[in-house]
Design a protein around this motif. Structure first.
Motif, PDB file in Angstrom:
ATOM      1  N   ILE A 828      -1.973  68.545  20.395  1.00 30.51           N
ATOM      2  CA  ILE A 828      -1.462  67.198  20.356  1.00 30.51           C
ATOM      3  C   ILE A 828       0.101  67.227  20.616  1.00 30.51           C
ATOM      4  O   ILE A 828       0.671  66.318  20.803  1.00 30.51           O
ATOM      5  N   ALA A 829       0.840  68.350  19.991  1.00 28.26           N
ATOM      6  CA  ALA A 829       2.366  68.458  20.300  1.00 28.26           C
ATOM      7  C   ALA A 829       2.630  68.409  21.761  1.00 28.26           C
ATOM      8  O   ALA A 829       3.526  67.548  22.454  1.00 28.26           O
ATOM      9  N   LEU A 830       1.768  69.051  22.543  1.00 28.70           N
ATOM     10  CA  LEU A 830       1.964  69.288  24.071  1.00 28.70           C
ATOM     11  C   LEU A 830       1.528  67.778  24.881  1.00 28.70           C
ATOM     12  O   LEU A 830       2.059  67.584  25.715  1.00 28.70           O
ATOM     13  N   ASN A 831       0.450  67.413  24.231  1.00 29.93           N
ATOM     14  CA  ASN A 831       0.084  66.120  25.180  1.00 29.93           C
ATOM     15  C   ASN A 831       0.978  65.108  25.450  1.00 29.93           C
ATOM     16  O   ASN A 831       1.306  64.539  26.497  1.00 29.93           O
ATOM     17  N   ALA A 832       2.222  64.902  24.466  1.00 33.06           N
ATOM     18  CA  ALA A 832       3.236  63.952  24.757  1.00 33.06           C
ATOM     19  C   ALA A 832       4.325  64.377  25.894  1.00 33.06           C
ATOM     20  O   ALA A 832       4.913  63.846  26.639  1.00 33.06           O
ATOM     21  N   MET A 833       4.446  66.059  25.664  1.00 38.76           N
ATOM     22  CA  MET A 833       5.388  66.448  26.389  1.00 38.76           C
ATOM     23  C   MET A 833       4.977  67.124  27.777  1.00 38.76           C
ATOM     24  O   MET A 833       5.678  66.869  28.917  1.00 38.76           O
TER      25      MET A 833
END
Ligand code: B3K
Ligand code: ZN
Length: 885
Positions: A828-833
């Protein structure tokens, strides 16, 4: 990011482009807070696309449009339509020039696609669809153009300015800026475009091609890495020579450049004349990189270089054809590595990897054929199926046509399609035409997904002196494909007599025997082959060299497997017999563990391994491979329902049993090999890799004895080794041992010694992330706080989170689901990044069907939580939604 479902792209909808781009002239003005991109496109109507002048629709993403001109006439807002990811306008003639200026923001680009910053340098990654994040364009591989590129930047910060092709002009401005213009005369699709700007130093060499042209070779790195380029340079020169000899392919520009960058989503990229590499795939030095890392550098340098022909000169028509370049190029790099090192060991490694990872993909929710029919996000299709299985498919063509026939086919392919964007069908057609062969049925390997099962039974007729092998093939259903037609399965085989001799192979109806190892093509669902003139019942050696990517089933007894381990003339099958024996023994132990019985291991595995250890005539690398028990992940793959804990317990038990029963020969081999290592300066060659491989696996076994004299040997190797291979193996053995104080000390001193080398720190993260000792999740969570860790760097994410979820099965699959929750949080954290990395990381969760119902529910709940977490990238959305479907 999107809220609605991404749209599905289908192969069957392919249409030729309405317009073509003959020339592309780019200017980049690089600044710290923005980059200006001017593009001049010389375009024309595609004569193959029919009559009339349809609207022109260009691709673009995250571009701030500054100006647009058609044939030098400025366009006003009403002259074009800006869509979410498109720009549409109406040309008024067959030929026209389109000028655009846009502003982009590489300095905030964390997806590492398009133009972005890695540390202090600018670099690009355009495959598959990253060029549209740079400028408005026809960003599809069948639109091929020549490029000239001018890069302008502040001279002090960015003394080196690179792009594809040859430099043709340069200059300095009064304001401290300078510029360089590059020209690439070869037409190429936009995905092969590259630009680099930075304070880089280079190692330089040259290569004289077979026609006598001199090519300048340069590897650009940050200054502290200049001493780590020699291995890549040597590998590059060997690759260039090999491709001339093995495939008749010569390099075509005056210069070939490699640039190492720290932040990169994958291994490397084959941009024309300017390969961009993850620093982990180019830097190698004895003191900081292991033997495995050296071999990986050699293979990736070769792979990217080979793309110059298989990918660049002849490219893909559309992304469904990805395996056209990737499968073929993986085969080419495997053939190269086999020629540079031990061919059998290379084959063993590749097959073990394929069977563990690609077979799992083929059996999971993302299963797709080598040429997929549809996708939501093309980045999700850079898969083991497209790469590794794709390479197996091309290898089978070679097996069926023979080496010479295959070379005739590849020559024809390169000659016929040079400068074109083509399909898998074109590749196969060239193979057929050059050999007068029919590969019609064979092509099912490109369109049918799933791993075929090949069950073999035998019948010996003593009176008739005949031996019949019957093959039955079947293939399980995969998403969207319920039933499959029979494949063409090349089965290379031999028959062994009771004394180990290889028997002459004469099929019923043949006038004379044809050798002692030959290829049969199984083409029917069920098919028999009868061998004649056999005075005794032979033992078959089947699927030699793993001649087809199938699951072979033959009811070998353990004694027969031991016999094959000793006598088979095919090195791969000797290893394979050992693996099958180990699998049988391990499955028995897993059963005992599950039933709560005391564990008792078959003595025959020990006997077989003992004789290998004692045979000094064998290649030590082979012995090391044979000593490696099938991995927990492979045991998971072959289980109907994987019992993580029982698999781990059984395998650990087997390792300890072997360690204690084989203590003496392991100790002998360790001492001799370690002594040679101590006295020999590090050399990155097959013979030395082999010695260290056996030395280190012996050490890992010996350390299971938990003896203090062995601990002393391990500590000595850790402290005094002059190379990372010995040091890191000692560290791995130590940190999985019960000597807690030594563990902590070793980890600390290692981190202190190598704190300024990010690639070594990656290895430090990995060995800890993969350690099966309990408390693994908490250790990983603590390590995420370490100053050397950041989610922004894909190598760090892979080293820590990827290694934990992918290799540390007992800890990741903790029964309370905390491992799953942790992974989902990171996704979830990496999805945006960085959507590509987020989507890759998901892999282990997508295999939820393999586990017990409790774990299944926990894994699914995490996938659902990701799905509900907000705006998902198309990358993550596709994998999660297909996994839950
Ligand atoms: N062609 C590149 C892979 C690009 C991946 C884009 N998501 C590297 C290679 O296979 O050589
Ligand atoms: Zn590739």
């Amino acid at each position: 990011m999107r809220t609605e479902q991404p749209k599905v792209i289908h192969l069957k909808d392919y249409q030729v482009p309405a317009y073509l781009i003959d020339e592309t002239h780019l200017t980049f003005e690089l600044y710290e807070d923005r980059t200006l991109v001017h593009a001049q496109l010389v375009m024309r109507r595609n004569p193959e696309a029919g009559a009339g002048l349809p609207p022109l629709e260009l691709h673009g993403q995250d571009l701030e449009l500054v100006s647009l001109a058609l044939n030098d006439r400025q366009l006003a807002a009403g002259d074009y339509q800006l869509g979410e990811e498109s720009l549409t306008l109406q040309p008024d003639s067959e030929r026209f020039t389109l000028d655009s200026s846009v502003v982009i923001h590489p300095e905030t680009n964390t997806a590492l696609e398009g133009l972005y910053k890695s540390g202090k340098m600018f670099c690009t990654q355009c495959e598959a669809e990253g060029f549209r994040k740079i400028t408005w364009y026809l960003d599809r591989p069948d639109v091929m153009s020549t490029f000239t590129t001018t890069v302008s930047a502040e001279k002090q910060r960015y003394p080196i300015l690179l792009s594809n092709g040859n430099p043709i002009a340069s200059g300095s401005e009064d304001d401290g800026r300078h510029w360089v213009t590059w020209e690439d005369p070869f037409r190429k699709p936009a995905y092969l475009f590259a630009l680099v700007a930075g304070d880089l130093w280079c190692v330089e060499d040259s290569f004289t091609t077979m026609s006598g042209r001199e090519v300048a070779l340069r590897i650009y790195v940050e200054p502290e890495n200049l001493d780590k380029c020699q291995h890549a340079m040597d590998s590059l020169k060997r690759s260039m020579k090999w491709d001339e000899e093995a495939y008749g392919r010569e390099y075509d520009l005056d210069i070939f450049m490699i640039v190492a960058v720290n932040d990169f989503n994958m291994g490397a990229m084959e941009n024309k004349g300017l390969n961009i590499f993850n620093s982990s795939a180019v830097l190698a030095h004895a003191e900081t990189a292991t033997d495995a890392a050296h071999q990986r550098v050699e293979a990736i340098v070769a792979h990217e270089y080979f793309h110059n022909w298989s990918g660049n000169r002849v490219t893909c028509r559309d992304w469904f054809q990805l395996s056209l370049k990737e499968g073929f190029t993986v085969l080419r790099d495997a053939q190269f590595s086999a020629d540079m090192n031990s061919a059998t060991v290379k084959r063993i490694e590749d097959v073990a990897y394929l069977r563990t990872h690609q077979f799992a993909e083929d059996a999971g929710p993302m299963a797709h054929s080598v040429r997929p029919e549809s996708y939501m996000e093309i980045s999700n299709f850079y898969t083991l199926t497209v790469y590794e299985k794709g390479a197996e498919v091309v290898r089978m063509i070679q097996t069926l046509l023979g080496k010479e026939g295959f070379r005739k086919g590849s020559d024809l392919y390169f000659e016929r399609h040079d400068g074109q964007a083509v399909t898998v069908d074109d590749f196969v057609k060239a193979m057929e035409d050059a050999n007068d062969a029919d590969l019609g049925q064979f092509k099912r390997w490109y369109s049918q997904a799933g791993t075929p099962r090949l069950a073999v039974s035998e019948r010996y007729d003593e009176a008739a002196r005949t031996y019949t092998l019957t093959f039955r093939q079947s293939c399980p259903p995969t998403p969207g494909q319920n039933s499959k037609e029979p494949f063409v399965i090349p089965v290379e085989l031999g028959l062994l007599a009771a004394d180990g001799r290889e028997l002459p192979l004469r099929l019923h109806g043949e006038a004379a025997p044809v050798g002692t190892s030959r290829v049969l093509a199984v083409t029917e669902a069920e098919q028999s082959f009868t061998f004649v003139e056999l005075d005794e019942r032979p033992l078959p050696s089947l699927l030699r060299g793993f001649s087809a990517p199938v699951k072979l089933e033959f009811p070998y007894s353990r004694d027969q497997l031991m016999f094959l381990m000793q006598h088979d003339s095919d090195g791969f099958n000797r290893w394979e017999a050992g693996q099958q024996l180990s699998v049988q023994v391990l499955l028995e132990l897993i059963g005992q563990q599950q039933r709560g019985e005391p564990l008792a291991m078959d003595e025959r595995l020990t006997m077989a391994l003992r004789s290998l250890l004692q045979d000094e005539t064998l290649d030590p690398a082979m012995v090391a491979e044979m000593l490696s028990l099938p991995s927990e992940l492979y045991l998971t793959e072959i289980s109907e329902v994987a019992d993580v804990d029982a698999i781990h317990a059984a395998r650990e038990f087997a390792r300890r049993e072997l360690a204690s029963r084989l203590f003496e020969p392991l100790y002998q081999r360790y001492m001799t090999h370690r002594e040679v290592s101590r006295q020999t300066p590090y050399v990155a060659s097959a013979e030395h890799f082999a010695r260290r491989a056996l030395q280190n696996i012996a050490l890992a076994y010996l350390m299971l004895s938990e003896r203090s004299d062995i601990l002393a040997l391990c500590l000595d190797q850790f402290d005094t080794a002059d190379n990372m291979t010995e040091r890191l193996s000692a560290l791995a053995s130590l940190i999985n041992s019960p000597f807690e104080d030594k563990r902590a000390l070793a980890l600390q001193s290692f981190a202190e010694q190598f704190s300024d080398n990010p690639l070594v720190m990656d290895q430090w993260f990995s060995v800890q992330a993969a350690s099966p000792l309990s408390g693994g999740l908490e250790r990983v969570q603590t390590l995420m706080q370490h100053p050397a860790f950041t989610l922004k760097n894909p190598n760090k994410v892979r080293a820590l989170i990827g290694a934990f979820a992918g290799q540390n099965l007992v800890n990741f699959h903790r029964a309370d689901g905390a491992g799953y929750r942790f992974l989902a949080d990171q996704v979830i954290a990496l999805n945006a990044m960085n959507p590509q990395i987020a989507s890759r990381l998901l892999g282990p969760l997508t295999r939820w069907r393999k586990y017990d119902s409790g774990r299944q529910a926990l894994m699914k709940a995490e996938l659902e939580r990701i799905l509900a977490s907000g705006e998902l990238s198309s990358d993550v959305y596709e994998v999660v939604s297909k996994s839950l479907a």
